[in-house]
Scaffold this active site. Sequence first.
Site, PDB file in Angstrom:
ATOM      1  N   LYS A   1      -3.910   5.981   8.430  1.00 15.23           N
ATOM      2  CA  LYS A   1      -4.651   6.341   7.217  1.00 15.23           C
ATOM      3  C   LYS A   1      -5.092   7.791   7.374  1.00 15.23           C
ATOM      4  O   LYS A   1      -5.788   8.122   8.344  1.00 15.23           O
ATOM      5  CB  LYS A   1      -5.869   5.399   7.086  1.00 15.23           C
ATOM      6  CG  LYS A   1      -6.589   5.506   5.769  1.00 15.23           C
ATOM      7  CD  LYS A   1      -7.683   4.443   5.671  1.00 15.23           C
ATOM      8  CE  LYS A   1      -8.189   4.307   4.251  1.00 15.23           C
ATOM      9  NZ  LYS A   1      -9.474   4.929   4.058  1.00 15.23           N
TER      10      LYS A   1
ATOM     11  N   SER B   1     -12.489  -2.431   0.693  1.00 16.12           N
ATOM     12  CA  SER B   1     -12.727  -1.839   2.020  1.00 16.12           C
ATOM     13  C   SER B   1     -14.166  -1.362   2.108  1.00 16.12           C
ATOM     14  O   SER B   1     -14.640  -0.664   1.203  1.00 16.12           O
ATOM     15  CB  SER B   1     -11.827  -0.616   2.240  1.00 16.12           C
ATOM     16  OG  SER B   1     -10.494  -1.001   2.248  1.00 16.12           O
TER      17      SER B   1
ATOM     18  N   ARG C   1       0.863  -1.194   0.000  1.00 15.00           N
ATOM     19  CA  ARG C   1       0.000   0.000   0.000  1.00 15.00           C
ATOM     20  C   ARG C   1       0.891   1.232   0.000  1.00 15.00           C
ATOM     21  O   ARG C   1       1.200   1.801   1.036  1.00 15.00           O
ATOM     22  CB  ARG C   1      -0.905  -0.015   1.231  1.00 15.00           C
ATOM     23  CG  ARG C   1      -1.906   1.127   1.285  1.00 15.00           C
ATOM     24  CD  ARG C   1      -2.858   0.938   2.464  1.00 15.00           C
ATOM     25  NE  ARG C   1      -3.809   2.014   2.577  1.00 15.00           N
ATOM     26  CZ  ARG C   1      -3.581   3.179   3.177  1.00 15.00           C
ATOM     27  NH1 ARG C   1      -2.405   3.413   3.727  1.00 15.00           N
ATOM     28  NH2 ARG C   1      -4.516   4.102   3.226  1.00 15.00           N
TER      29      ARG C   1
HETATM   30  N1  3NM Z   1      -7.851   1.136   6.123  1.00 14.48           N
HETATM   31  P1  3NM Z   1      -3.161   0.361  11.543  1.00 14.48           P
HETATM   32  S1  3NM Z   1      -7.940   1.669   8.582  1.00 14.48           S
HETATM   33  C1  3NM Z   1      -5.442   1.099   5.578  1.00 14.48           C
HETATM   34  O1  3NM Z   1     -10.885   1.600   7.924  1.00 14.48           O
HETATM   35  C2  3NM Z   1      -6.545   1.264   6.513  1.00 14.48           C
HETATM   36  O2  3NM Z   1     -10.623   0.979   5.871  1.00 14.48           O
HETATM   37  C3  3NM Z   1      -8.712   1.352   7.116  1.00 14.48           C
HETATM   38  O3  3NM Z   1      -3.512   0.729  10.032  1.00 14.48           O
HETATM   39  C4  3NM Z   1     -10.170   1.311   6.961  1.00 14.48           C
HETATM   40  O4  3NM Z   1      -3.106  -1.108  11.643  1.00 14.48           O
HETATM   41  C5  3NM Z   1      -6.422   1.539   7.869  1.00 14.48           C
HETATM   42  O5  3NM Z   1      -1.805   0.999  11.764  1.00 14.48           O
HETATM   43  C6  3NM Z   1      -5.138   1.715   8.603  1.00 14.48           C
HETATM   44  O6  3NM Z   1      -4.205   1.004  12.403  1.00 14.48           O
HETATM   45  C7  3NM Z   1      -4.759   0.524   9.441  1.00 14.48           C
END
Ligand code: 3NM
Length: 212
Positions: free
Chosen positions: A146, A118, A46
Amino acid sequence: MNRLYYQDIRKQLEIYFILGSQNAKKDPLETVKEALEGGITCFQFREKGIGSLQGAEKRELATSLFALCQQYHVPFIINDDVDLAIELDADGVHVGQEDEDIASVREKIGPSKMLGVSVHTKEELRRAAELADYVGIGPVFGTRSKDDAKEPAGTWLIEHATKMYPSLPKVGIGGITPENAVIVRNAGADGVAVISAIAASKDIRLTANLFK
Ligand code: 3NM
């Protein structure tokens, strides 16, 4: 590696590590290698947001990470960049709601590449369930990985998906750690998708393994 088969997807989603060079605290290749040694079961490239690589540099990193994942027989999924996924013959593509329309992505990649989507609402889930091989549901907990993340939503949509689409593979995402992963799995998720808990860990191998 062999092409992915639908019945394998659930198992492959168990520990789904996501990384771009912008999230890596050290060399992304070393980070992913240690995560693979720690037992991650899927990887998503990503390369997105401030400081992310573009063009030839992005392609070069993707190529190296794909080769590494192949050594460990772990699926290599590319976020958003459908053309790159086709060019490299990656195992799949993951798109968000702001990215290319899922019907058009499916048409481009064909039936044999994995398509992940997503989703954050019941309606997004309903549409994804028709064409996706798996969905990512989040953010379950608060996340700083994000830029445009929504408010933490807990597990209600994972529970809804488990009830309404029992055969649709799904991962929870957002703020997931080895300590809280059990909440996500108990809600019905086949796996957990993780950036920072693994990428920022001082012992990546160990942390990845703790998600088992
Ligand atoms: N998508 P971490 S939250 C890439 O809610 C991504 O769709 C999300 O990273 C969504 O594990 C997210 O550091 C980030 O919290 C996840």
